[in-house]
Scaffold this motif. Structure first.
Motif, PDB file in Angstrom:
ATOM      1  N   PRO A   1       0.792  -1.228   0.000  1.00  0.00           N
ATOM      2  CA  PRO A   1       0.000   0.000   0.000  1.00  0.00           C
ATOM      3  C   PRO A   1       0.827   1.282   0.000  1.00  0.00           C
ATOM      4  CG  PRO A   1      -0.108  -1.057   2.140  1.00  0.00           C
ATOM      5  CD  PRO A   1       0.635  -1.989   1.224  1.00  0.00           C
ATOM      6  N   THR A   2       2.139   1.173   0.220  1.00  0.00           N
ATOM      7  CA  THR A   2       2.949   2.391   0.208  1.00  0.00           C
ATOM      8  C   THR A   2       3.125   2.966  -1.195  1.00  0.00           C
ATOM      9  OG1 THR A   2       5.044   1.161   0.148  1.00  0.00           O
ATOM     10  CG2 THR A   2       4.178   1.780   2.331  1.00  0.00           C
ATOM     11  N   TYR A   3       2.681   2.246  -2.209  1.00  0.00           N
ATOM     12  CA  TYR A   3       2.653   2.818  -3.559  1.00  0.00           C
ATOM     13  C   TYR A   3       1.580   3.894  -3.670  1.00  0.00           C
ATOM     14  CZ  TYR A   3       5.802  -0.519  -5.781  1.00  0.00           C
ATOM     15  OH  TYR A   3       6.909  -1.236  -6.150  1.00  0.00           O
ATOM     16  N   ILE A   4       0.643   3.901  -2.731  1.00  0.00           N
ATOM     17  CA  ILE A   4      -0.476   4.841  -2.750  1.00  0.00           C
ATOM     18  C   ILE A   4      -0.271   5.884  -1.656  1.00  0.00           C
ATOM     19  CG2 ILE A   4      -2.984   5.083  -2.630  1.00  0.00           C
ATOM     20  CD1 ILE A   4      -1.954   3.324  -4.987  1.00  0.00           C
ATOM     21  N   THR A   5      -0.418   7.137  -2.007  1.00  0.00           N
ATOM     22  CA  THR A   5      -0.248   8.231  -1.063  1.00  0.00           C
ATOM     23  C   THR A   5      -1.337   8.225   0.008  1.00  0.00           C
ATOM     24  OG1 THR A   5      -0.053  10.635  -0.865  1.00  0.00           O
ATOM     25  CG2 THR A   5      -1.561   9.840  -2.534  1.00  0.00           C
ATOM     26  N   ASN A   6      -1.010   8.801   1.164  1.00  0.00           N
ATOM     27  CA  ASN A   6      -2.016   8.994   2.209  1.00  0.00           C
ATOM     28  C   ASN A   6      -2.857  10.243   1.944  1.00  0.00           C
ATOM     29  OD1 ASN A   6      -1.922   6.900   4.138  1.00  0.00           O
ATOM     30  ND2 ASN A   6       0.026   7.680   4.898  1.00  0.00           N
ATOM     31  N   HIS A   7      -2.430  11.059   0.997  1.00  0.00           N
ATOM     32  CA  HIS A   7      -3.113  12.312   0.663  1.00  0.00           C
ATOM     33  C   HIS A   7      -4.595  12.051   0.395  1.00  0.00           C
ATOM     34  CE1 HIS A   7      -3.569  16.356  -0.885  1.00  0.00           C
ATOM     35  NE2 HIS A   7      -4.002  15.899  -2.044  1.00  0.00           N
ATOM     36  N   ASN A   8      -5.453  12.832   1.031  1.00  0.00           N
ATOM     37  CA  ASN A   8      -6.918  12.712   0.890  1.00  0.00           C
ATOM     38  C   ASN A   8      -7.450  11.325   1.245  1.00  0.00           C
ATOM     39  OD1 ASN A   8      -7.124  15.382   0.096  1.00  0.00           O
ATOM     40  ND2 ASN A   8      -7.177  14.913  -2.084  1.00  0.00           N
ATOM     41  N   GLY A   9      -6.708  10.593   2.065  1.00  0.00           N
ATOM     42  CA  GLY A   9      -7.159   9.275   2.505  1.00  0.00           C
ATOM     43  C   GLY A   9      -7.127   8.215   1.421  1.00  0.00           C
ATOM     44  N   ALA A  10      -6.319   8.447   0.380  1.00  0.00           N
ATOM     45  CA  ALA A  10      -6.293   7.547  -0.773  1.00  0.00           C
ATOM     46  C   ALA A  10      -5.861   6.130  -0.396  1.00  0.00           C
ATOM     47  CB  ALA A  10      -5.380   8.107  -1.859  1.00  0.00           C
ATOM     48  N   ARG A  11      -4.870   6.013   0.477  1.00  0.00           N
ATOM     49  CA  ARG A  11      -4.390   4.676   0.843  1.00  0.00           C
ATOM     50  C   ARG A  11      -5.475   3.877   1.554  1.00  0.00           C
ATOM     51  NH1 ARG A  11       1.107   4.804   3.780  1.00  0.00           N
ATOM     52  NH2 ARG A  11       1.695   5.606   1.746  1.00  0.00           N
ATOM     53  N   ALA A  12      -6.179   4.517   2.464  1.00  0.00           N
ATOM     54  CA  ALA A  12      -7.270   3.837   3.178  1.00  0.00           C
ATOM     55  C   ALA A  12      -8.395   3.466   2.213  1.00  0.00           C
ATOM     56  CB  ALA A  12      -7.796   4.717   4.302  1.00  0.00           C
ATOM     57  N   LEU A  13      -8.672   4.339   1.259  1.00  0.00           N
ATOM     58  CA  LEU A  13      -9.728   4.056   0.278  1.00  0.00           C
ATOM     59  C   LEU A  13      -9.404   2.837  -0.573  1.00  0.00           C
ATOM     60  CD1 LEU A  13     -10.807   7.516  -1.189  1.00  0.00           C
ATOM     61  CD2 LEU A  13     -12.241   5.869   0.034  1.00  0.00           C
ATOM     62  N   VAL A  14      -8.199   2.794  -1.124  1.00  0.00           N
ATOM     63  CA  VAL A  14      -7.851   1.702  -2.033  1.00  0.00           C
ATOM     64  C   VAL A  14      -7.826   0.372  -1.285  1.00  0.00           C
ATOM     65  CG1 VAL A  14      -5.309   1.685  -1.926  1.00  0.00           C
ATOM     66  CG2 VAL A  14      -6.467   1.189  -4.082  1.00  0.00           C
ATOM     67  N   ARG A  15      -7.544   0.399   0.003  1.00  0.00           N
ATOM     68  CA  ARG A  15      -7.497  -0.843   0.778  1.00  0.00           C
ATOM     69  C   ARG A  15      -8.896  -1.369   1.118  1.00  0.00           C
ATOM     70  NH1 ARG A  15      -2.937  -0.960   5.130  1.00  0.00           N
ATOM     71  NH2 ARG A  15      -3.017  -3.163   4.641  1.00  0.00           N
ATOM     72  N   LYS A  16      -9.932  -0.587   0.802  1.00  0.00           N
ATOM     73  CA  LYS A  16     -11.304  -1.068   0.978  1.00  0.00           C
ATOM     74  C   LYS A  16     -11.674  -2.079  -0.098  1.00  0.00           C
ATOM     75  CE  LYS A  16     -13.251   2.954   3.282  1.00  0.00           C
ATOM     76  NZ  LYS A  16     -14.316   3.957   3.256  1.00  0.00           N
ATOM     77  N   LEU A  17     -10.893  -2.107  -1.157  1.00  0.00           N
ATOM     78  CA  LEU A  17     -11.146  -3.010  -2.279  1.00  0.00           C
ATOM     79  C   LEU A  17     -10.096  -4.115  -2.302  1.00  0.00           C
ATOM     80  CD1 LEU A  17     -11.621  -0.289  -5.049  1.00  0.00           C
ATOM     81  CD2 LEU A  17     -13.439  -1.509  -3.824  1.00  0.00           C
ATOM     82  N   GLU A  18     -10.509  -5.284  -2.745  1.00  0.00           N
ATOM     83  CA  GLU A  18      -9.560  -6.371  -2.972  1.00  0.00           C
ATOM     84  C   GLU A  18      -8.865  -6.121  -4.308  1.00  0.00           C
ATOM     85  OE1 GLU A  18      -8.841  -8.852  -0.898  1.00  0.00           O
ATOM     86  OE2 GLU A  18     -10.318  -8.136   0.566  1.00  0.00           O
ATOM     87  N   ARG A  19      -7.574  -6.407  -4.363  1.00  0.00           N
ATOM     88  CA  ARG A  19      -6.833  -6.160  -5.606  1.00  0.00           C
ATOM     89  C   ARG A  19      -7.404  -6.942  -6.781  1.00  0.00           C
ATOM     90  NH1 ARG A  19      -1.122  -7.592  -5.074  1.00  0.00           N
ATOM     91  NH2 ARG A  19      -1.880  -9.113  -3.596  1.00  0.00           N
ATOM     92  N   ASP A  20      -7.833  -8.173  -6.552  1.00  0.00           N
ATOM     93  CA  ASP A  20      -8.387  -8.953  -7.654  1.00  0.00           C
ATOM     94  C   ASP A  20      -9.696  -8.353  -8.159  1.00  0.00           C
ATOM     95  OD1 ASP A  20      -9.578  -9.793  -5.208  1.00  0.00           O
ATOM     96  OD2 ASP A  20     -10.191 -11.690  -6.104  1.00  0.00           O
ATOM     97  N   GLU A  21     -10.467  -7.729  -7.278  1.00  0.00           N
ATOM     98  CA  GLU A  21     -11.699  -7.070  -7.703  1.00  0.00           C
ATOM     99  C   GLU A  21     -11.395  -5.851  -8.561  1.00  0.00           C
ATOM    100  OE1 GLU A  21     -13.662  -6.265  -4.006  1.00  0.00           O
ATOM    101  OE2 GLU A  21     -14.556  -8.262  -3.910  1.00  0.00           O
ATOM    102  N   ILE A  22     -10.352  -5.113  -8.188  1.00  0.00           N
ATOM    103  CA  ILE A  22      -9.940  -3.953  -8.986  1.00  0.00           C
ATOM    104  C   ILE A  22      -9.525  -4.419 -10.378  1.00  0.00           C
ATOM    105  CG2 ILE A  22      -8.253  -2.089  -9.241  1.00  0.00           C
ATOM    106  CD1 ILE A  22      -8.094  -2.032  -6.147  1.00  0.00           C
ATOM    107  N   LEU A  23      -8.684  -5.446 -10.430  1.00  0.00           N
ATOM    108  CA  LEU A  23      -8.221  -5.954 -11.720  1.00  0.00           C
ATOM    109  C   LEU A  23      -9.375  -6.467 -12.577  1.00  0.00           C
ATOM    110  CD1 LEU A  23      -4.972  -7.770 -10.598  1.00  0.00           C
ATOM    111  CD2 LEU A  23      -5.131  -5.765 -12.092  1.00  0.00           C
TER     112      LEU A  23
END
Length: 84
Positions: free
Chosen positions: A51-73
């Protein structure tokens, strides 16, 4: 409250698609605002799971972690191939 005799139908797949798109768009925007290449950062996250590839800016890291990576793909591939 009025009487509605029509049955409402919940479409989970549609809601999941909309949620995924909304979150990825917000993450993309946050990465752009911080001066990162959003596509490269998202690819790094999706491939590694780090998750460190994603910035904490505007809560982006927390947001992306709400989704499973396979679901995103799955949603990205469907969108790329224009599959509904």
């Amino acid at each position: 409250m009025g009487n509605n005799e029509n049955t409402m139908q919940f479409d989970f797949s549609r809601n999941k698609k909309d949620l995924t798109k909304s979150i990825i768009t917000e993450v993309y925007n946050a990465l752009s605002e911080k001066g990162y290449n959003p596509v490269n950062q998202l690819v790094g996250y999706l491939l590694s799971g780090d998750p460190t590839y994603i910035t904490n800016h505007n809560g982006a890291r927390a947001l992306v972690r709400k989704l499973e990576r396979d679901e995103i793909l799955e949603e990205v591939i469907k969108a790329y191939l224009e599959i509904k």
